[in-house]
Motif scaffolding. Structure first.
Motif, mmCIF file in Angstrom:
data_model
loop_
_atom_site.group_PDB
_atom_site.id
_atom_site.type_symbol
_atom_site.label_atom_id
_atom_site.label_comp_id
_atom_site.label_asym_id
_atom_site.label_seq_id
_atom_site.Cartn_x
_atom_site.Cartn_y
_atom_site.Cartn_z
ATOM 1 N N GLN A 88 -2.601 2.844 45.704
ATOM 2 C CA GLN A 88 -1.430 2.735 46.587
ATOM 3 C C GLN A 88 -0.240 3.495 46.007
ATOM 4 O OE1 GLN A 88 -1.154 -1.487 46.912
ATOM 5 N NE2 GLN A 88 -2.741 -1.639 48.513
ATOM 6 N N CYS A 89 -0.097 3.442 44.702
ATOM 7 C CA CYS A 89 0.965 4.211 44.046
ATOM 8 C C CYS A 89 0.717 5.708 44.262
ATOM 9 C CB CYS A 89 0.989 3.880 42.548
ATOM 10 S SG CYS A 89 2.192 4.851 41.613
ATOM 11 N N TYR A 90 -0.534 6.119 44.071
ATOM 12 C CA TYR A 90 -0.914 7.523 44.279
ATOM 13 C C TYR A 90 -0.658 7.930 45.731
ATOM 14 C CZ TYR A 90 -4.082 11.469 45.159
ATOM 15 O OH TYR A 90 -4.607 12.671 45.552
ATOM 16 N N ASN A 91 -1.062 7.066 46.655
ATOM 17 C CA ASN A 91 -0.999 7.410 48.078
ATOM 18 C C ASN A 91 0.444 7.521 48.575
ATOM 19 O OD1 ASN A 91 -2.592 8.045 50.374
ATOM 20 N ND2 ASN A 91 -2.011 6.078 51.283
ATOM 21 N N LYS A 92 1.327 6.669 48.045
ATOM 22 C CA LYS A 92 2.736 6.752 48.450
ATOM 23 C C LYS A 92 3.305 8.127 48.105
ATOM 24 C CE LYS A 92 3.805 1.819 47.830
ATOM 25 N NZ LYS A 92 4.473 0.863 46.916
ATOM 26 N N LEU A 93 3.034 8.536 46.888
ATOM 27 C CA LEU A 93 3.532 9.848 46.458
ATOM 28 C C LEU A 93 2.900 10.964 47.277
ATOM 29 C CD1 LEU A 93 3.862 9.851 42.563
ATOM 30 C CD2 LEU A 93 5.580 10.497 44.238
ATOM 31 N N TYR A 94 1.619 10.829 47.540
ATOM 32 C CA TYR A 94 0.903 11.863 48.309
ATOM 33 C C TYR A 94 1.511 12.007 49.703
ATOM 34 C CZ TYR A 94 -2.824 14.200 50.878
ATOM 35 O OH TYR A 94 -3.534 15.062 51.677
ATOM 36 N N GLU A 95 1.791 10.871 50.341
ATOM 37 C CA GLU A 95 2.378 10.902 51.685
ATOM 38 C C GLU A 95 3.779 11.525 51.670
ATOM 39 O OE1 GLU A 95 1.014 10.225 54.530
ATOM 40 O OE2 GLU A 95 -0.905 9.591 53.661
ATOM 41 N N ILE A 96 4.551 11.201 50.628
ATOM 42 C CA ILE A 96 5.899 11.788 50.532
ATOM 43 C C ILE A 96 5.803 13.298 50.375
ATOM 44 C CG2 ILE A 96 7.933 11.951 49.033
ATOM 45 C CD1 ILE A 96 7.639 8.973 48.472
ATOM 46 N N LEU A 97 4.922 13.731 49.491
ATOM 47 C CA LEU A 97 4.755 15.174 49.269
ATOM 48 C C LEU A 97 4.298 15.878 50.550
ATOM 49 C CD1 LEU A 97 3.119 15.480 45.727
ATOM 50 C CD2 LEU A 97 5.425 16.089 46.395
ATOM 51 N N LYS A 98 3.393 15.224 51.274
ATOM 52 C CA LYS A 98 2.885 15.830 52.516
ATOM 53 C C LYS A 98 3.993 15.915 53.556
ATOM 54 C CE LYS A 98 -0.320 13.791 55.066
ATOM 55 N NZ LYS A 98 -1.637 13.268 55.548
ATOM 56 N N GLU A 99 4.804 14.875 53.613
ATOM 57 C CA GLU A 99 5.912 14.868 54.573
ATOM 58 C C GLU A 99 6.932 15.948 54.225
ATOM 59 O OE1 GLU A 99 9.569 11.899 55.873
ATOM 60 O OE2 GLU A 99 7.813 11.072 54.833
ATOM 61 N N LYS A 100 7.250 16.065 52.923
ATOM 62 C CA LYS A 100 8.207 17.091 52.502
ATOM 63 C C LYS A 100 7.634 18.491 52.730
ATOM 64 C CE LYS A 100 11.312 14.232 50.844
ATOM 65 N NZ LYS A 100 12.685 14.151 51.367
ATOM 66 N N ALA A 101 6.320 18.618 52.542
ATOM 67 C CA ALA A 101 5.685 19.921 52.751
ATOM 68 C C ALA A 101 5.796 20.333 54.207
ATOM 69 C CB ALA A 101 4.212 19.856 52.340
ATOM 70 N N GLY A 102 5.668 19.348 55.117
ATOM 71 C CA GLY A 102 5.795 19.661 56.539
ATOM 72 C C GLY A 102 7.183 20.141 56.892
ATOM 73 N N LYS A 103 8.189 19.608 56.191
ATOM 74 C CA LYS A 103 9.574 20.017 56.472
ATOM 75 C C LYS A 103 9.900 21.352 55.824
ATOM 76 C CE LYS A 103 11.370 15.288 56.886
ATOM 77 N NZ LYS A 103 12.263 14.285 56.273
ATOM 78 N N ASN A 104 9.464 21.502 54.559
ATOM 79 C CA ASN A 104 9.854 22.698 53.805
ATOM 80 C C ASN A 104 8.950 23.901 54.037
ATOM 81 O OD1 ASN A 104 11.874 21.149 52.653
ATOM 82 N ND2 ASN A 104 10.608 20.565 50.899
ATOM 83 N N LYS A 105 7.766 23.658 54.634
ATOM 84 C CA LYS A 105 6.800 24.726 54.879
ATOM 85 C C LYS A 105 6.477 25.489 53.587
ATOM 86 C CE LYS A 105 6.853 23.938 59.306
ATOM 87 N NZ LYS A 105 5.728 23.281 59.947
ATOM 88 N N SER A 106 6.437 24.756 52.509
ATOM 89 C CA SER A 106 6.179 25.412 51.225
ATOM 90 C C SER A 106 4.681 25.489 50.977
ATOM 91 C CB SER A 106 6.838 24.610 50.098
ATOM 92 O OG SER A 106 6.381 25.051 48.861
ATOM 93 N N ALA A 107 4.220 26.653 50.571
ATOM 94 C CA ALA A 107 2.787 26.854 50.321
ATOM 95 C C ALA A 107 2.329 25.995 49.148
ATOM 96 C CB ALA A 107 2.507 28.324 50.033
ATOM 97 N N LEU A 108 3.188 25.860 48.148
ATOM 98 C CA LEU A 108 2.811 25.090 46.958
ATOM 99 C C LEU A 108 2.641 23.618 47.296
ATOM 100 C CD1 LEU A 108 2.408 25.151 43.856
ATOM 101 C CD2 LEU A 108 4.832 24.600 43.641
ATOM 102 N N LEU A 109 3.584 23.095 48.090
ATOM 103 C CA LEU A 109 3.503 21.680 48.442
ATOM 104 C C LEU A 109 2.370 21.406 49.420
ATOM 105 C CD1 LEU A 109 7.270 20.786 48.866
ATOM 106 C CD2 LEU A 109 5.740 19.951 47.101
ATOM 107 N N ASN A 110 2.033 22.397 50.206
ATOM 108 C CA ASN A 110 0.977 22.205 51.203
ATOM 109 C C ASN A 110 -0.383 21.997 50.574
ATOM 110 O OD1 ASN A 110 1.080 21.897 53.915
ATOM 111 N ND2 ASN A 110 1.749 24.005 54.314
#
Length: 1338
Positions: free
Chosen positions: A779-801
């Motif tokens: 759950q700790c891992y998944n929270k971070l993963y979801e945040i990163l995925k959400e930020k990647a959708g906003k920033n359109k960053s290849a690295l975060l994607n």
């Protein structure tokens, strides 16, 4: 004239001894005198007393000649006296009249025909007689007529070459003809006769006979001589192979020629040819010229083991490597491409059942060269390196396994050539000891000098060379140590490959090892990061392979080097006593690297596990190092959150933030080392020689590390994201330092969670509490993963994607999946229910499996323990596949979709995983496919060792996925899952490669695919494309696809309509998969792409036809039959293809790729039709006659069903372009400024799409031009079927003209009162007419 070789003889009447002028010699007894000491004086006396001006004198001379020849042949004369006698006769031959010369020459011919030539001495006299005859100007009586001396000589040679020769006199006769002046025709008679005698002569006599024949070729007929020699040995080789293939029990006859004897004879002949070429350079040029020409006609006849060996010998000896190697490389590439073309088409396989493989021929030369072919070895080595350098691979070591293991038919031709070069060098290395050091040194040179380019093929070759003969490295140790000096400048992959390859030398050579250590120590302190990484890689390799006495063995250690390869115990005392100190010294050097960059530390953490596993005595030192390193970042206070000091893991340089400590990798290394240590101690309670202090130390390290991991686990579960300064409000952008730091923190925390998940699951023993901790960590891992995925959708960053690479090991993933989906044990049910309750965790487990398989597919290895062990990876793949297959077939996607949240369903993820796994296994583990399919069969009893039928097992798996696809296609439109259907079709396509095209399973699958395409109305373009591609791929392996193309073209025509809108197309639907939504561009482009392949095959066949037509083969009937079958196949293919084009050119295709591709395809069709017409033109020139009726029908079909429709289609395309331009012009008028760019784009597009039209028109006109030529040659009016083409310079459209006239009349009626204005308008109209024409041309 001095005698140079044995001559032919013939007995005659003895000369008389009477010295009276009129007495015939035959009446006298001269034998005792002629065999005495004064024989020469007696002969001179006879000749002096027998002037040629008197008939009696001529008669006596003739009798003396005949008697002397008989005595020489009888062997009564000693060799010196016989030579003297023959020499005297040769001197006196110039005085003989023509009739006497003719009689004596005829006598020799009769003696040779009768097989009475036992001594070759007298043949020297025969050559003199023939030479004298050739120079005579008087006429000689022959039968009832007369012949000149030259004609008489020609008649004698013709008679001689038409008669039987004794095998003993073949060499002397060949030698004799060197001294006789011969015309080109006479020389041809002689050469053909000698070549025919090859099969009659004893094999040991072939080399001297070849030598004499080669010397004779200085007069001419070089091509015939070389062709005859090559053909003779080619046939012998084939016969030898056939005898070897027949079992001894069936073949009671003794082998015609012993193999070793044949090879030695071939080697001697090659030596003779090379030496003669040294004297006659034209012979070498003729050899290459002949083989080039023959290779075009019949490669199997031109390039045989003997001819290739001869070419290589000539290349090296006479400095013509460039020409010879270019020719051989071109032949190899042509052979590889032809093989690929034939293997991919059942149509071509039926026409060419016997396939020629030049690669096998060259490897056979390597095998044959073991019989003393010293001249060939240098050429083989040069050719091998030339191939490897010319066709180097495109990837580095990461992708080498995938490249090396794919099937031959799918491997690119260049890659096949490169592999052939590798095999040539490896096999040459094994066969020839003398050349080993040179090959090794050249490989090492290329590794150093070409390090910037891909050199994985040289590394692989070096590794195989060392494995085949490890001690050869000792002879070249100086070269190896010189290579070590350059390690710091080589890429990391090259360093790792090189050190793995040469490690056997390090076992036996202390000097080489010391040199390497010195180089690595220097590299550790280098400024270059790659040099430091290379040093770490080198030190880790040494630690893995220098075992300390008492270390526990592991099953994985066997792959380092086998005991049979190198017995390194030459220095046994040194190894056992010094290895521990040596390894500890290296560990001390490596500890310094723990303060260097993250990349260097990461390599250490990834390597420590392998070192521990192979060298267990180093365990305490390694564990102590890891413990001290983790304590730097571990918070010892049990209640402090978070448990890790993340700020110490990063470093700031100016404005940039970098990762300094790969903390997750460190924890992963600790976790895997702990697991291995505990399992080893469990199996072996304690090493025999271990001290109590050491045992206590190791237990202390284990307890400390376990306590740290448990503490981190508890506190990580309690920690919130805010404790790490990572919540939804945190900045994760890559543009700011804070964002980069947060990204690094997030990836570190996620990695730590994954490592702890594996650790707790592994030690949990299915404890419910432990599994709850696992879920908490996730759950700790998944929270971070979801945040990163959400930020990647906003920033359109290849690295975060990109999803961060998982830290779970492959073996753990297989264990986890098995537990989640397949474990039905009652005792595990409660604890597993904790994990199974979380669908996110289940999806995560499958996603990680996909990621691992994809990494394996791309690089041939995975992260984590045993990631580079192919056997372990294969076992894990089998387990994962079992689980995914069960999960997908048990729970369909449709059932799961209803309760699914966002993201892909687990079933769909399982399907994607299966697709990747089947691809990976075919690429990496093709030889193990039977074991893989056996592992998937859950009903199979693993205890039974039975033969595995791959096709039956593959067909079983295919049926499972067929059912799934049928269910998917039969579902309602809303329930149809395009991605799943596409994956299923791709998976079926992958599995179909396991079926033999001749098998019943393949036929069933092919029939099912046809049925699916005919019965399913599918509007999804990607699925339609995948299904049609599968259909084409299967169809070409079953039979020619031209009939299928015609049916699909009819369907496309029916759905898109005709270019003439007034015509209603008959609805002849064959395939429901082709409909109004999929007809264009999907189906149309696929049909045209497949038609392009058919045209390539036909073009290839026409080239074959041309070469066969130019061949003057002895077996003309066989060649003629082959030509007829090829002509029939070509015309049938083109005829059916024309009917498909007939449909497509009448179809109202949308502007764009379909139109452009069709125009280009039509252009190629007419070009190939022209090539076929040119072939028949050539046939008519060489053998005038009527052309076959099939061709006439094809021409008629092209004239009635294609050419007129092509012109109509061109008009249709031009109308589309005109509409596009007019529409753009209207826009331009409305918004001149804003739309100017749009108009320019449209005009450029129209220009681009119009380019193929002139090319097509030119191709049609060229076709008609050569048809006219063929009509004249064949005296058949082929142009009667061709209609007059449309003029494109001036064309009147009737409908357009009528509508324009009507508009004009209307305007005149409206403006009738103003006559002046009307006149002015008419005048203006007349003045504008030429401008309209010019615009039309545009």
């Amino acid at each position: 004239m001095e005698p140079s070789s044995p001559g032919a003889v013939g007995p005659g009447q003895a000369p008389a001894r009477d010295s009276q002028p009129g007495a015939p010699v035959a009446e006298l007894e001269l034998d005792p005198a002629l065999t005495g000491q004064e024989a020469a004086a007696l002969l001179r006396g006879i000749f002096r007393a027998s002037p040629c001006s008197q008939p009696g004198g001529v008669l006596r001379r003739l009798q003396a000649y005949k008697r002397c020849v008989r005595l020489v042949e009888s062997g009564e004369l000693p060799s010196d006296r016989a030579s003297e006698t023959i020499g005297l006769l040769m001197l006196e031959a110039h005085h003989l009249p023509g009739s006497a010369l003719a009689e004596l020459a005829t006598l020799f011919v009769e003696l040779i025909k009768g097989g009475n030539l036992s001594n070759a001495k007298s043949l020297e006299l025969f050559s003199t007689l023939l030479t004298r005859l050739a120079s005579l100007k008087e006429s000689l009586a022959y039968g009832k007529g007369e012949l000149t001396g030259e004609e008489f000589k020609k008649q004698l040679i013709n008679t001689l070459c038409s008669s039987r020769w004794d095998h003993q006199c073949v060499i002397p006769l060949t030698n004799m003809f060197r001294d006789v002046p011969l015309s080109a025709e006479e020389l041809q008679f002689v050469v053909e006769k000698v070549l025919r005698m090859f099969s009659k002569v004893d094999l040991q006599e072939i080399p001297p006979l070849v030598y004499q024949l080669l010397l004779l070729s200085a007069k001419g007929s070089k091509k015939a001589v070389l062709e005859g020699i090559i053909t003779f040995f080619n046939q012998l080789d084939k016969k030898q192979k056939e005898e070897q293939q027949v079992p001894e029990s069936k073949d009671l006859e003794v082998a015609t020629v012993p193999l070793d004897q044949l090879r030695h004879v071939e080697g001697t002949v090659i030596l003779h040819i090379v030496s003669v070429i040294s004297l006659d350079k034209d012979l070498g040029k003729e050899l290459i010229k002949h083989l080039k020409a023959e290779q075009q006609r019949d490669p199997g006849k031109a390039l045989c083991p003997f001819s290739v060996a001869l070419l290589l010998s000539v290349a090296v000896k006479h400095k013509s490597e460039e020409r010879v190697f270019d020719f051989l490389k071109a032949s190899i590439m042509k052979s590889c491409k032809d093989q690929q073309l034939i293997q991919g088409s059942k149509f071509l396989q039926d026409l060419f059942p016997q396939q020629y493989d030049v690669s096998a021929i060259i490897l056979e030369v390597v095998e044959n060269s073991a019989f003393g072919w010293d001249l060939v070895t240098q050429g083989l080595m040069s050719l091998g390196f030339s191939l490897m350098e010319s066709y180097e691979p495109k990837k580095f070591l990461g992708g080498k396994i995938a490249e090396a293991s794919c099937g031959l038919s799918k491997m690119p031709a260049q890659q096949q050539a490169c592999r052939l070069g590798t095999n040539i060098l490896l096999e040459t290395f094994k066969v020839h000891e003398l050349i080993r050091s040179e090959i090794l040194e050249q490989v090492l040179n290329r590794v150093i000098t070409n390090a910037a380019s891909p050199i994985s093929h040289f590394i692989d070759l070096l590794s195989n060379i060392v494995v085949s003969a490890p001690l050869v490295l000792q002879n070249s140790s100086s070269k190896v140590t010189e290579t070590f000096d350059n390690l710091s400048f080589l890429p990391l992959d090259v360093v790792q490959g090189l050190l793995k390859a040469v490690q056997p030398l390090l076992k036996v050579s202390m000097s080489a090892r010391d040199c390497l250590i010195l180089v690595l120590r220097k590299a550790i302190f280098s400024r270059q990061l790659d040099a430091r990484k290379a040093a770490v890689a080198g030190f880790l390799l040494l630690l893995k392979n220098f075992k300390i006495l008492g270390s526990l063995t592991s099953s994985q250690c066997s792959q380092a080097i086998g005991a049979s390869q190198v017995q390194a115990d030459i220095h046994a005392c040194y190894n056992s006593a010094a290895n521990e100190a040596f390894c500890l010294e290296i560990l001390g050097s490596l500890k310094r690297c723990l303060s260097q960059q993250a990349d260097v530390r990461l390599m250490l953490y990834e390597g420590f596990y392998d070192v521990l596993r192979r060298n267990s005595q180093l365990g305490n030192s390694i564990m102590a190092t890891l413990l001290s390193q983790i304590k730097r970042y571990y918070e010892p206070q049990p209640d402090l959150l978070p448990p890790l000091k993340l700020e110490g893991c990063i470093v700031a340089q100016e404005d940039q933030i970098f990762l300094q400590e790969p903390l997750a990798h460190l924890l992963s290394c600790i976790q895997h080392c702990l697991a291995w240590y505990k399992s080893t101690m469990h199996m072996c309670p304690g090493p025999v020689e271990e001290d109590d202090d050491e045992e206590e130390d190791s237990v202390g390290f284990l307890e400390n590390l376990e306590e740290i991991l448990d503490s981190i686990t508890r506190r990580m579960i309690k920690s919130e994201l805010e404790d790490f300064e990572l919540d939804k409000s945190a900045d994760f952008s890559q543009s700011s330092g804070v964002g980069v730091k947060n990204n690094i923190y997030a990836i570190l925390v996620m990695g730590v969670c994954e490592v702890l998940i594996e650790y707790n699951f592994s030690i949990g023993n299915f404890s419910k509490n432990k599994f709850e901790e696992v879920l908490g960590l996730f759950q700790c891992y998944n929270k971070l993963y979801e945040i990163l995925k959400e930020k990647a959708g906003k920033n359109k960053s290849a690295l975060l994607n990109k999803t961060p690479r998982s830290f779970l090991s492959m073996s753990f993933v297989s264990t986890l999946l098995t537990a989640l989906f397949r474990d039905s044990a009652q005792s595990h049910e409660e604890s597993l229910a904790v994990l199974r309750s979380s669908s996110e965790f289940m999806r995560y487990a499958v996603s990680v499996a996909l990621q691992k398989v994809q990494q394996l597919e791309e690089t041939g290895q995975t992260d984590g323990p045993d990631g580079q062990n192919p056997e372990k990876m294969f076992q894990n793949l089998c387990k994962i596949t079992q689980v995914l297959l069960w999960r997908y077939t048990s729970i369909p996607t449709a059932v799961e979709e209803s309760g699914k949240k966002k993201g892909k369903s687990i079933s769909l993820l399982c399907l994607e995983g299966l697709l990747k796994i089947f691809n990976s296994v075919q690429q990496l583990y093709r030889p193990k496919m039977p074991q893989f399919l056996r592992a998937l069969d859950v009903t199979n009893d693993e205890g039974e060792e039975v033969e595995i039928n791959v096709m039956e097992k593959a067909a079983f798996q295919i049926r499972q996925f067929q059912r799934s696809l049928v269910n998917q296609l039969g579902s309602a439109e809303d329930d149809f899952n395009s991605k799943e259907a596409l994956s299923l079709v791709t998976l079926l396509s992958t599995l179909s490669k396991l079926l033999e095209p001749s098998s019943s399973q393949f036929t069933q699958f092919f029939s099912w695919t046809v049925k699916i395409c005919k019965e399913n109305h599918l509007e999804d373009a990607p699925c339609c494309k995948a299904l049609l591609t599968l259909l084409f791929n299967l169809h070409v392996l079953y039979k020619s696809p031209v009939g299928l193309l015609r049916e699909l073209a009819q369907d496309i025509h029916a759905h898109l309509g005709d270019i003439d809108q007034d015509i209603e197309v008959e609805d002849r639907s064959h395939f429901a998969i082709v409909n109004s939504k999929t007809a264009a561009p999907t189906a149309c482009l696929l049909v045209l792409a497949q038609a392009e392949k058919v045209l390539e095959e036909v073009d290839w066949l026409i080239k074959k036809l041309n070469h066969l037509g130019s061949e003057t083969s002895e077996d003309s009937s066989q060649t003629s039959n082959q030509i007829q079958s090829l002509e029939k196949a070509i015309i049938l293919q083109l005829g059916t293809l024309l009917t498909a084009y007939h449909e497509l050119v009448q179809t109202a295709l949308p502007a764009g790729s379909c139109v452009d591709t069709l125009l280009r395809s039509l252009n190629k069709t007419y070009t190939i039709l022209t090539s076929l017409v040119k072939h028949y033109l050539q046939v008519c020139r060489s053998a005038p006659g009527t052309i076959p009726g099939r061709l006439e029908k094809l021409v008629k079909l092209s004239g009635s069903h294609l050419t007129p429709q092509c012109y109509s289609f061109i008009t249709y395309v031009q109308n589309i372009h005109s509409e596009s331009l007019s529409f753009a012009e209207e826009k331009k008028k409305k918004k001149r400024e804003d739309e100017s760019a749009v108009v320019a784009t449209v005009m450029a597009k129209v220009l681009r799409e119009s380019k193929p039209i002139p090319n097509l028109i030119f191709a049609i006109e060229q076709y008609e031009k050569f048809l006219i030529h063929l009509s004249k040659k064949a005296k058949v009016n082929l142009m009667q079927y061709m209609k007059l083409s449309t003029s494109r310079d001036f064309r009147i459209s009737t409908s357009t003209l009528e509508s324009t006239l009507q508009e004009h009349n209307t305007e005149e009626a409206e403006n009738e009162p103003d006559t002046n204005q009307t006149g002015t308008a008419e005048q203006a109209s007349e003045n504008q007419e030429p401008q309209k024409k010019r615009q039309r041309k545009k």
